[in-house]
Design a protein around this motif. Structure first.
Motif, PDB file in Angstrom:
ATOM      1  N   ALA A 131      -6.559  27.508   7.731  1.00 18.89           N
ATOM      2  CA  ALA A 131      -5.739  27.289   6.529  1.00 18.89           C
ATOM      3  C   ALA A 131      -6.330  26.105   5.767  1.00 18.89           C
ATOM      4  CB  ALA A 131      -4.293  27.000   6.912  1.00 18.89           C
ATOM      5  N   VAL A 132      -6.367  26.243   4.438  1.00 16.10           N
ATOM      6  CA  VAL A 132      -6.893  25.172   3.597  1.00 16.10           C
ATOM      7  C   VAL A 132      -5.891  24.883   2.481  1.00 16.10           C
ATOM      8  CG1 VAL A 132      -8.749  24.400   2.083  1.00 16.10           C
ATOM      9  CG2 VAL A 132      -9.267  25.883   4.039  1.00 16.10           C
ATOM     10  N   ILE A 133      -5.579  23.623   2.313  1.00 22.87           N
ATOM     11  CA  ILE A 133      -4.672  23.181   1.248  1.00 22.87           C
ATOM     12  C   ILE A 133      -5.429  22.156   0.404  1.00 22.87           C
ATOM     13  CG2 ILE A 133      -2.461  22.096   0.714  1.00 22.87           C
ATOM     14  CD1 ILE A 133      -1.531  22.954   3.549  1.00 22.87           C
ATOM     15  N   LYS A 134      -5.309  22.312  -0.925  1.00 23.63           N
ATOM     16  CA  LYS A 134      -6.100  21.452  -1.816  1.00 23.63           C
ATOM     17  C   LYS A 134      -5.212  20.607  -2.717  1.00 23.63           C
ATOM     18  CE  LYS A 134      -9.968  24.668  -1.816  1.00 23.63           C
ATOM     19  NZ  LYS A 134     -10.968  25.421  -2.603  1.00 23.63           N
ATOM     20  N   CYS A 135      -5.669  19.395  -2.972  1.00 24.05           N
ATOM     21  CA  CYS A 135      -4.955  18.487  -3.874  1.00 24.05           C
ATOM     22  C   CYS A 135      -5.931  17.828  -4.825  1.00 24.05           C
ATOM     23  CB  CYS A 135      -4.204  17.420  -3.080  1.00 24.05           C
ATOM     24  SG  CYS A 135      -2.769  18.049  -2.214  1.00 24.05           S
ATOM     25  N   THR A 136      -5.452  17.574  -6.035  1.00 26.70           N
ATOM     26  CA  THR A 136      -6.231  16.789  -6.987  1.00 26.70           C
ATOM     27  C   THR A 136      -5.394  15.595  -7.419  1.00 26.70           C
ATOM     28  OG1 THR A 136      -5.405  18.062  -8.883  1.00 26.70           O
ATOM     29  CG2 THR A 136      -7.448  18.823  -7.863  1.00 26.70           C
ATOM     30  N   TYR A 137      -6.070  14.526  -7.818  1.00 23.35           N
ATOM     31  CA  TYR A 137      -5.370  13.345  -8.297  1.00 23.35           C
ATOM     32  C   TYR A 137      -6.015  12.866  -9.582  1.00 23.35           C
ATOM     33  CZ  TYR A 137      -9.197  10.713  -6.051  1.00 23.35           C
ATOM     34  OH  TYR A 137     -10.424  10.222  -5.682  1.00 23.35           O
ATOM     35  N   SER A 138      -5.316  12.011 -10.310  1.00 21.43           N
ATOM     36  CA  SER A 138      -5.821  11.639 -11.634  1.00 21.43           C
ATOM     37  C   SER A 138      -6.280  10.185 -11.728  1.00 21.43           C
ATOM     38  CB  SER A 138      -4.728  11.888 -12.684  1.00 21.43           C
ATOM     39  OG  SER A 138      -3.565  11.122 -12.386  1.00 21.43           O
ATOM     40  N   ASP A 139      -5.736   9.309 -10.899  1.00 21.35           N
ATOM     41  CA  ASP A 139      -6.009   7.878 -11.026  1.00 21.35           C
ATOM     42  C   ASP A 139      -7.175   7.464 -10.123  1.00 21.35           C
ATOM     43  OD1 ASP A 139      -5.987   5.137 -11.275  1.00 21.35           O
ATOM     44  OD2 ASP A 139      -3.825   4.918 -10.946  1.00 21.35           O
ATOM     45  N   GLY A 174       0.399   6.897 -15.191  1.00 19.99           N
ATOM     46  CA  GLY A 174       0.491   6.797 -13.752  1.00 19.99           C
ATOM     47  C   GLY A 174      -0.262   7.915 -13.060  1.00 19.99           C
ATOM     48  N   GLU A 175      -0.236   7.899 -11.758  1.00 17.89           N
ATOM     49  CA  GLU A 175      -0.924   8.895 -10.947  1.00 17.89           C
ATOM     50  C   GLU A 175      -0.220  10.242 -11.010  1.00 17.89           C
ATOM     51  OE1 GLU A 175      -3.897   8.974  -8.051  1.00 17.89           O
ATOM     52  OE2 GLU A 175      -3.364  10.471  -9.558  1.00 17.89           O
ATOM     53  N   ASN A 176      -1.005  11.323 -10.998  1.00 15.49           N
ATOM     54  CA  ASN A 176      -0.474  12.681 -10.958  1.00 15.49           C
ATOM     55  C   ASN A 176      -1.204  13.450  -9.867  1.00 15.49           C
ATOM     56  OD1 ASN A 176       0.977  15.007 -11.790  1.00 15.49           O
ATOM     57  ND2 ASN A 176      -0.845  15.713 -12.864  1.00 15.49           N
ATOM     58  N   VAL A 177      -0.470  13.933  -8.884  1.00 17.05           N
ATOM     59  CA  VAL A 177      -1.072  14.665  -7.773  1.00 17.05           C
ATOM     60  C   VAL A 177      -0.636  16.125  -7.854  1.00 17.05           C
ATOM     61  CG1 VAL A 177      -1.241  14.866  -5.262  1.00 17.05           C
ATOM     62  CG2 VAL A 177      -1.083  12.605  -6.323  1.00 17.05           C
ATOM     63  N   GLU A 178      -1.601  17.011  -7.879  1.00 14.74           N
ATOM     64  CA  GLU A 178      -1.310  18.445  -7.891  1.00 14.74           C
ATOM     65  C   GLU A 178      -1.753  19.062  -6.572  1.00 14.74           C
ATOM     66  OE1 GLU A 178      -1.573  19.228 -12.710  1.00 14.74           O
ATOM     67  OE2 GLU A 178      -2.756  20.436 -11.328  1.00 14.74           O
ATOM     68  N   GLN A 179      -0.958  19.979  -6.065  1.00 15.67           N
ATOM     69  CA  GLN A 179      -1.214  20.560  -4.746  1.00 15.67           C
ATOM     70  C   GLN A 179      -1.139  22.081  -4.845  1.00 15.67           C
ATOM     71  OE1 GLN A 179       1.222  18.846  -1.654  1.00 15.67           O
ATOM     72  NE2 GLN A 179       0.651  20.388  -0.146  1.00 15.67           N
ATOM     73  N   HIS A 180      -2.101  22.750  -4.192  1.00 12.12           N
ATOM     74  CA  HIS A 180      -2.158  24.213  -4.195  1.00 12.12           C
ATOM     75  C   HIS A 180      -2.652  24.728  -2.851  1.00 12.12           C
ATOM     76  CE1 HIS A 180      -1.608  24.342  -8.535  1.00 12.12           C
ATOM     77  NE2 HIS A 180      -2.446  23.322  -8.598  1.00 12.12           N
ATOM     78  N   PRO A 181      -2.182  25.891  -2.388  1.00  3.86           N
ATOM     79  CA  PRO A 181      -1.136  26.702  -3.019  1.00  3.86           C
ATOM     80  C   PRO A 181       0.248  26.180  -2.655  1.00  3.86           C
ATOM     81  CG  PRO A 181      -1.874  27.754  -1.021  1.00  3.86           C
ATOM     82  CD  PRO A 181      -2.681  26.482  -1.145  1.00  3.86           C
ATOM     83  N   SER A 182       1.276  26.727  -3.234  1.00  2.00           N
ATOM     84  CA  SER A 182       2.627  26.294  -2.894  1.00  2.00           C
ATOM     85  C   SER A 182       3.114  27.005  -1.623  1.00  2.00           C
ATOM     86  CB  SER A 182       3.606  26.571  -4.044  1.00  2.00           C
ATOM     87  OG  SER A 182       3.555  27.940  -4.393  1.00  2.00           O
ATOM     88  N   ASN A 234       0.683  -0.299  -2.327  1.00  5.23           N
ATOM     89  CA  ASN A 234       1.703   0.319  -1.499  1.00  5.23           C
ATOM     90  C   ASN A 234       2.519   1.323  -2.284  1.00  5.23           C
ATOM     91  OD1 ASN A 234       2.264   0.019   1.332  1.00  5.23           O
ATOM     92  ND2 ASN A 234       4.369  -0.438   0.750  1.00  5.23           N
ATOM     93  N   GLN A 235       1.920   1.925  -3.309  1.00 10.55           N
ATOM     94  CA  GLN A 235       2.620   2.925  -4.093  1.00 10.55           C
ATOM     95  C   GLN A 235       2.022   4.297  -3.796  1.00 10.55           C
ATOM     96  OE1 GLN A 235       3.521   1.432  -7.836  1.00 10.55           O
ATOM     97  NE2 GLN A 235       5.045   3.000  -8.241  1.00 10.55           N
ATOM     98  N   PHE A 236       2.878   5.244  -3.445  1.00  5.56           N
ATOM     99  CA  PHE A 236       2.453   6.571  -3.040  1.00  5.56           C
ATOM    100  C   PHE A 236       2.933   7.622  -4.035  1.00  5.56           C
ATOM    101  CE2 PHE A 236       0.916   5.988   1.358  1.00  5.56           C
ATOM    102  CZ  PHE A 236       1.241   4.659   1.538  1.00  5.56           C
ATOM    103  N   TYR A 237       2.073   8.588  -4.315  1.00  7.63           N
ATOM    104  CA  TYR A 237       2.401   9.713  -5.200  1.00  7.63           C
ATOM    105  C   TYR A 237       2.133  10.993  -4.424  1.00  7.63           C
ATOM    106  CZ  TYR A 237       2.034   5.999  -8.642  1.00  7.63           C
ATOM    107  OH  TYR A 237       2.199   4.830  -9.323  1.00  7.63           O
ATOM    108  N   PHE A 238       3.152  11.859  -4.393  1.00  8.49           N
ATOM    109  CA  PHE A 238       3.079  13.037  -3.536  1.00  8.49           C
ATOM    110  C   PHE A 238       2.841  14.316  -4.314  1.00  8.49           C
ATOM    111  CE2 PHE A 238       4.243  11.570   0.686  1.00  8.49           C
ATOM    112  CZ  PHE A 238       4.712  10.293   0.413  1.00  8.49           C
ATOM    113  N   GLY A 239       2.147  15.237  -3.684  1.00 15.85           N
ATOM    114  CA  GLY A 239       2.063  16.593  -4.194  1.00 15.85           C
ATOM    115  C   GLY A 239       3.387  17.298  -3.954  1.00 15.85           C
ATOM    116  N   THR A 240       3.506  18.504  -4.477  1.00 11.98           N
ATOM    117  CA  THR A 240       4.775  19.236  -4.427  1.00 11.98           C
ATOM    118  C   THR A 240       4.958  20.037  -3.144  1.00 11.98           C
ATOM    119  OG1 THR A 240       3.690  20.912  -5.765  1.00 11.98           O
ATOM    120  CG2 THR A 240       5.149  19.378  -6.910  1.00 11.98           C
TER     121      THR A 240
END
Lengths: 110, 115
Positions: free
Chosen positions: A19-27, A1-9, A96-102
């Motif tokens: 301000a800049v916030i970054k995310c990566t996704y896998s799918d 499945g999808e994996n979303v990573e978010q930085h910084p915390s 309609n499926q959503f995957y969220f960063g932390t």
């Protein structure tokens, strides 16, 4: 499945700075990338989104960029104000499926 | 247009009890999704309902269930409550049109505390 990573915390900036916030996704099937702002005691509020066929989108002080090849997207807030202080979430979606960063807790120091 | 509404806003239960949460989507929205939000785990997807059918499901035990009514309103039920179920439960609605891009809008959440 999808994996979303978010930085910084967590992120602290002086009022007026960016301000800049970054995310990566896998799918690679993900094609819609919204950003949400959540204030204390409230539900997440959609603030900006970008579709996979677009590289950048702006709305006043907020902008989002998307690099499909690298599978990452970023939120940029310019001229930050104290009311920008909140938790920000990125998400990746297909269908309609959503995957969220932390989440990123942003504090704007007056 | 009224936003997504959730009731109740706050709930206190004890271990072993069951609870039902309610969500009314934005008028015209046909899809309702439920999420659990905790400080350590962030936003975890529970399930999505569309036209009274569960269309997607996250990795939660069978104690978590839901349903959707013909007017698109949705309820979520948690049986045999555990301390770890304490969380903010968020409901989100979307048009769920044939478009690939479906904006999802959240309600204010129900804060559940299990003692």
């Amino acid at each position: 499945g999808e994996n979303v990573e978010q930085h910084p915390s967590t992120l602290s900036v002086q009022e007026g700075d960016s301000a800049v916030i970054k995310c990566t996704y896998s799918d690679s099937a993900s094609n819609y990338f919204p950003w949400y702002k959540q204030e204390l005691g409230k539900g997440p509020q959609l603030i900006i989104d970008i579709r996979s066929n677009v590289g950048e989108k702006k709305d006043q002080r907020i902008a989002v960029t998307l690099n499909k090849t690298a599978k990452h997207f970023s939120l940029h807030i310019t001229e930050t104000q104290p009311e920008d202080s909140a938790v920000y979430f990125c998400a990746a979606s297909h269908g309609n499926q959503f995957y969220f960063g932390t989440g990123t807790s942003l504090t704007v120091i007056p | 247009k009224a936003g997504v509404t959730q009731t109740p806003r706050y709930l206190i239960k004890t271990r072993g009890q069951q609870v039902t949460l309610s969500c009314s989507p934005i008028s015209g929205h046909r899809s309702v999704s439920w999420y659990q939000q905790t400080p350590g785990q962030g936003l975890q997807f529970l399930f999505e309902y569309f036209s009274e059918t569960q269309r997607n499901k996250g990795n939660f035990p069978g104690r978590f269930s839901g349903r959707q009514f013909s007017n698109s309103r949705s309820e979520m039920n948690v049986s045999t409550l555990e301390l770890g179920d304490s969380a903010l439960y968020l409901c989100a609605s979307s048009l769920a049109s044939r478009s690939s891009y479906n904006e999802q809008f959240f309600g204010p959440g129900t804060r559940l505390t299990v003692l």
